[in-house]
Each structure stands twice: as C-alpha cells, then as structure tokens.
Design a protein around this motif. Structure first.
Motif, PDB file in Angstrom:
ATOM      1  N   TYR A 155     -11.035  55.962  58.801  1.00 14.26           N
ATOM      2  CA  TYR A 155     -10.160  55.472  57.754  1.00 14.26           C
ATOM      3  C   TYR A 155      -9.505  56.662  57.059  1.00 14.26           C
ATOM      4  O   TYR A 155     -10.043  57.759  57.038  1.00 14.26           O
ATOM      5  CB  TYR A 155     -10.942  54.695  56.697  1.00 14.26           C
ATOM      6  CG  TYR A 155     -11.580  53.417  57.183  1.00 14.26           C
ATOM      7  CD1 TYR A 155     -12.851  53.435  57.756  1.00 14.26           C
ATOM      8  CD2 TYR A 155     -10.922  52.199  57.053  1.00 14.26           C
ATOM      9  CE1 TYR A 155     -13.440  52.268  58.193  1.00 14.26           C
ATOM     10  CE2 TYR A 155     -11.515  51.025  57.498  1.00 14.26           C
ATOM     11  CZ  TYR A 155     -12.763  51.064  58.067  1.00 14.26           C
ATOM     12  OH  TYR A 155     -13.348  49.905  58.511  1.00 14.26           O
TER      13      TYR A 155
ATOM     14  N   GLU B  87      -4.834  49.907  61.660  1.00 10.98           N
ATOM     15  CA  GLU B  87      -3.592  49.606  60.944  1.00 10.98           C
ATOM     16  C   GLU B  87      -2.578  50.747  61.009  1.00 10.98           C
ATOM     17  O   GLU B  87      -1.367  50.510  61.018  1.00 10.98           O
ATOM     18  CB  GLU B  87      -3.901  49.348  59.467  1.00 10.98           C
ATOM     19  CG  GLU B  87      -4.888  48.226  59.203  1.00 10.98           C
ATOM     20  CD  GLU B  87      -5.339  48.247  57.748  1.00 10.98           C
ATOM     21  OE1 GLU B  87      -6.382  48.866  57.460  1.00 10.98           O
ATOM     22  OE2 GLU B  87      -4.653  47.634  56.910  1.00 10.98           O
TER      23      GLU B  87
ATOM     24  N   PHE C  57     -14.476  48.522  46.375  1.00 13.09           N
ATOM     25  CA  PHE C  57     -13.589  48.019  47.416  1.00 13.09           C
ATOM     26  C   PHE C  57     -14.164  46.737  47.992  1.00 13.09           C
ATOM     27  O   PHE C  57     -15.360  46.664  48.284  1.00 13.09           O
ATOM     28  CB  PHE C  57     -13.455  49.023  48.563  1.00 13.09           C
ATOM     29  CG  PHE C  57     -12.729  50.284  48.211  1.00 13.09           C
ATOM     30  CD1 PHE C  57     -13.416  51.442  47.893  1.00 13.09           C
ATOM     31  CD2 PHE C  57     -11.340  50.315  48.222  1.00 13.09           C
ATOM     32  CE1 PHE C  57     -12.743  52.622  47.578  1.00 13.09           C
ATOM     33  CE2 PHE C  57     -10.656  51.486  47.905  1.00 13.09           C
ATOM     34  CZ  PHE C  57     -11.356  52.631  47.579  1.00 13.09           C
TER      35      PHE C  57
ATOM     36  N   TYR D  44     -12.514  45.888  60.259  1.00 12.46           N
ATOM     37  CA  TYR D  44     -12.641  45.688  58.821  1.00 12.46           C
ATOM     38  C   TYR D  44     -11.330  46.063  58.158  1.00 12.46           C
ATOM     39  O   TYR D  44     -10.759  47.106  58.459  1.00 12.46           O
ATOM     40  CB  TYR D  44     -13.730  46.601  58.262  1.00 12.46           C
ATOM     41  CG  TYR D  44     -15.119  46.374  58.794  1.00 12.46           C
ATOM     42  CD1 TYR D  44     -15.544  46.989  59.968  1.00 12.46           C
ATOM     43  CD2 TYR D  44     -16.026  45.569  58.106  1.00 12.46           C
ATOM     44  CE1 TYR D  44     -16.826  46.799  60.454  1.00 12.46           C
ATOM     45  CE2 TYR D  44     -17.312  45.380  58.593  1.00 12.46           C
ATOM     46  CZ  TYR D  44     -17.703  46.002  59.760  1.00 12.46           C
ATOM     47  OH  TYR D  44     -18.966  45.809  60.232  1.00 12.46           O
ATOM     48  N   ILE D  45     -10.883  45.225  57.229  1.00 17.63           N
ATOM     49  CA  ILE D  45      -9.689  45.516  56.446  1.00 17.63           C
ATOM     50  C   ILE D  45     -10.113  45.618  54.993  1.00 17.63           C
ATOM     51  O   ILE D  45     -10.779  44.713  54.469  1.00 17.63           O
ATOM     52  CB  ILE D  45      -8.623  44.409  56.600  1.00 17.63           C
ATOM     53  CG1 ILE D  45      -8.282  44.185  58.074  1.00 17.63           C
ATOM     54  CG2 ILE D  45      -7.379  44.767  55.793  1.00 17.63           C
ATOM     55  CD1 ILE D  45      -7.641  45.372  58.756  1.00 17.63           C
ATOM     56  N   PHE D  46      -9.716  46.723  54.349  1.00 19.71           N
ATOM     57  CA  PHE D  46     -10.134  46.984  52.982  1.00 19.71           C
ATOM     58  C   PHE D  46      -9.020  46.675  51.992  1.00 19.71           C
ATOM     59  O   PHE D  46      -7.834  46.796  52.304  1.00 19.71           O
ATOM     60  CB  PHE D  46     -10.527  48.449  52.829  1.00 19.71           C
ATOM     61  CG  PHE D  46     -11.905  48.769  53.336  1.00 19.71           C
ATOM     62  CD1 PHE D  46     -12.154  48.850  54.691  1.00 19.71           C
ATOM     63  CD2 PHE D  46     -12.944  48.979  52.444  1.00 19.71           C
ATOM     64  CE1 PHE D  46     -13.420  49.136  55.161  1.00 19.71           C
ATOM     65  CE2 PHE D  46     -14.227  49.272  52.903  1.00 19.71           C
ATOM     66  CZ  PHE D  46     -14.461  49.348  54.267  1.00 19.71           C
ATOM     67  N   GLY D  47      -9.429  46.330  50.792  1.00 20.13           N
ATOM     68  CA  GLY D  47      -8.496  46.218  49.686  1.00 20.13           C
ATOM     69  C   GLY D  47      -8.215  47.596  49.091  1.00 20.13           C
ATOM     70  O   GLY D  47      -8.749  48.610  49.546  1.00 20.13           O
ATOM     71  N   THR D  48      -7.380  47.620  48.057  1.00 19.78           N
ATOM     72  CA  THR D  48      -6.943  48.882  47.466  1.00 19.78           C
ATOM     73  C   THR D  48      -7.911  49.429  46.430  1.00 19.78           C
ATOM     74  O   THR D  48      -7.756  50.546  45.971  1.00 19.78           O
ATOM     75  CB  THR D  48      -5.562  48.727  46.824  1.00 19.78           C
ATOM     76  OG1 THR D  48      -5.595  47.613  45.930  1.00 19.78           O
ATOM     77  CG2 THR D  48      -4.490  48.482  47.896  1.00 19.78           C
TER      78      THR D  48
ATOM     79  N   MET E 242      -3.592  52.973  47.917  1.00 18.61           N
ATOM     80  CA  MET E 242      -3.524  52.326  49.236  1.00 18.61           C
ATOM     81  C   MET E 242      -4.890  51.880  49.725  1.00 18.61           C
ATOM     82  O   MET E 242      -5.008  51.237  50.759  1.00 18.61           O
ATOM     83  CB  MET E 242      -2.917  53.280  50.266  1.00 18.61           C
ATOM     84  CG  MET E 242      -1.555  53.819  49.883  1.00 18.61           C
ATOM     85  SD  MET E 242      -0.296  52.554  49.924  1.00 18.61           S
ATOM     86  CE  MET E 242      -0.080  52.343  51.667  1.00 18.61           C
ATOM     87  N   GLY E 243      -5.929  52.244  49.037  1.00 18.42           N
ATOM     88  CA  GLY E 243      -7.259  51.869  49.501  1.00 18.42           C
ATOM     89  C   GLY E 243      -7.647  52.613  50.764  1.00 18.42           C
ATOM     90  O   GLY E 243      -7.178  53.728  51.031  1.00 18.42           O
ATOM     91  N   LEU E 244      -8.486  51.987  51.553  1.00 16.13           N
ATOM     92  CA  LEU E 244      -8.937  52.548  52.820  1.00 16.13           C
ATOM     93  C   LEU E 244      -8.181  51.852  53.946  1.00 16.13           C
ATOM     94  O   LEU E 244      -8.233  50.633  54.080  1.00 16.13           O
ATOM     95  CB  LEU E 244     -10.445  52.317  53.004  1.00 16.13           C
ATOM     96  CG  LEU E 244     -11.354  53.115  52.081  1.00 16.13           C
ATOM     97  CD1 LEU E 244     -12.708  52.443  51.959  1.00 16.13           C
ATOM     98  CD2 LEU E 244     -11.508  54.528  52.602  1.00 16.13           C
TER      99      LEU E 244
ATOM    100  N   SER F 201     -13.637  41.103  57.507  1.00 18.45           N
ATOM    101  CA  SER F 201     -13.593  41.365  58.952  1.00 18.45           C
ATOM    102  C   SER F 201     -13.443  40.058  59.722  1.00 18.45           C
ATOM    103  O   SER F 201     -13.792  38.979  59.234  1.00 18.45           O
ATOM    104  CB  SER F 201     -14.843  42.105  59.425  1.00 18.45           C
ATOM    105  OG  SER F 201     -15.954  41.247  59.468  1.00 18.45           O
TER     106      SER F 201
END
Lengths: 115, 114
Positions: free
Chosen positions: A35, A59, B89, B102-106, A41-43, B93
């Motif tokens: 990451y 991403e 955070f 996994y997708i993370f928030g800000t 922008m976060g991770l 997933s």
C-alpha cells in the motif's frame, strides 16, 4: 517472530532512478500486499499476492512491479521513480482459510522521497 | 471512485465518553470489514472485524456495527482513553476472480482529550 519487516525505513531518490523496497514476513502467510499512504488519500492498494508465484494489481499499480518467488518475501520495484511516487509505503500480510481473508499485519513502513 | 469512505477527517472526544467513528461503502459485494488503528510513524494495527453475516461484533471497549441496507459501519469506543488517540481506518474486502483484496477508507483522526 519478527512479523513483517520492511527495508529501508527512509529513502531519497532522484527522478528516473530505480529501486526495490524489501518486505519479508515470518508468519507463513499466503497473502501479502503493498500500500501507499498519502495525505487525504488513506491507504491505496498497489499490488497484492495470494501465494508464491501469484500476483495481481491493486488500485494504483502503474510505475510499480512485484514478484513473489517465496512465501516469505514480496519486494516492490519502482522502475523509474517520479515525484508523484513520494509517499509512505506499507507492506502487509495475512493468512486465509478457503479464500476467507483475515486481518492483515503491517510492517513499519518505508518513507520515500523522489526529488 | 472511492468505494470506502470515511467522511469525518477528524473527531475530538473527552476522556471517558464514547467515540463513534463512521464508514460508508458503495459496493454491496463487500463481505468482510475491518478497523485498523495507526499511530504516527508506525504501521496500522488490526482492531476488530465483522463479517457481513453479522450486524455487531464486540471486543472489550470496541464494538463494530454493520448496517448492510445502509452500507454503513461504525466503530464505538467506550470509554475513550487518551491512548486511543490515533488515525482509524476502516477497510472492506470481497472475493474477486477467486482472490480477494482489501480497500481502505481515508481515515479519521481521533483525539481523546484528558
């Protein structure tokens, strides 16, 4: 049990240089990922791997390469560094059962500056 | 397109009170949700998770609530302590072509005031 280790902790590169960020884990985790963290922008997921020999894009994969020749190691290569790649990079690993993901363990991060 | 959103960048709470951190997601295919805590100059550490088949999971002072119809989850910390001050955070997933990501928030920066 060292967990997830990352080297180096800090790195400064000039535009156009290449380098490899190292990541290793000693927990026999199948799943590993990279990451980058940027302000606001976060991770964001760059690349991930579900086992040795298997990698896939996340991403934001452009400008980065990965390989997974062993369970333990998952290096991230910057092919030609650009200022936009200035960021903090985190490597993470997790175990899984029958494809069910579990919590990830993160390394301490590598702070990269590209001038 | 931000699939996981944490709309509050920061939150301040008095010590001993409840902290509520919120997270919204857009993809109904997400089936596992996690919360991480991050201190400065350290990697994130796992706090608590919840599967989409549940609506609540509790671990000590930390409780996560999931509202699938609203595509919303929240983390409750009771009572809040100064050591809880960190960036939180949420992550989601889902299975994709036999693998998962996994997708993370800000992130939300929590400050617990003594």
């Amino acid at each position: 049990n060292a967990g997830v280790t990352q080297t180096p902790k800090f790195q400064v590169l000039k535009t156009g240089q290449s380098m490899t960020l190292q990541c290793a884990q000693d927990m026999n985790h199948e799943y590993m990922s990279w990451y980058r963290q940027d302000p606001g922008m976060g991770l964001r997921l760059i690349h991930y791997s579900v086992g040795a020999g298997i990698t896939d894009q996340g991403e934001v994969p452009n400008g980065y390469n990965v390989s997974r020749s062993t369970t333990e190691d998952f290096p991230l290569r910057l092919l030609s560094a650009a200022p936009s790649q200035t960021s903090v990079y985190f490597c993470a690993s997790s175990y899984s059962t029958s494809g069910v993901p579990y919590e990830q363990y993160f390394g301490p991060g590598t702070r990269l500056t590209v001038t | 397109d931000q699939q996981v959103k944490q709309n509050s960048p920061s939150l301040s709470v008095q010590e001993g009170r409840i902290s509520i951190l919120n997270c919204d997601y857009t993809n109904s295919m997400f089936d596992y949700f996690l919360w991480y805590k991050k201190y400065p100059a350290e990697g994130p550490t796992f706090l608590i998770s919840i599967s989409s088949i549940k609506d609540k999971n509790e671990d000590g002072r930390f409780t996560v609530f999931l509202n699938k119809s609203a595509k919303h989850l929240s983390l409750h910390i009771v009572p809040s302590q100064p050591g809880d001050s960190a960036v939180y955070f949420c992550a989601a997933s889902r299975r994709t072509s036999g693998t998962y990501k996994y997708i993370f928030g800000t992130g939300t920066r929590l400050k617990v005031l003594a």
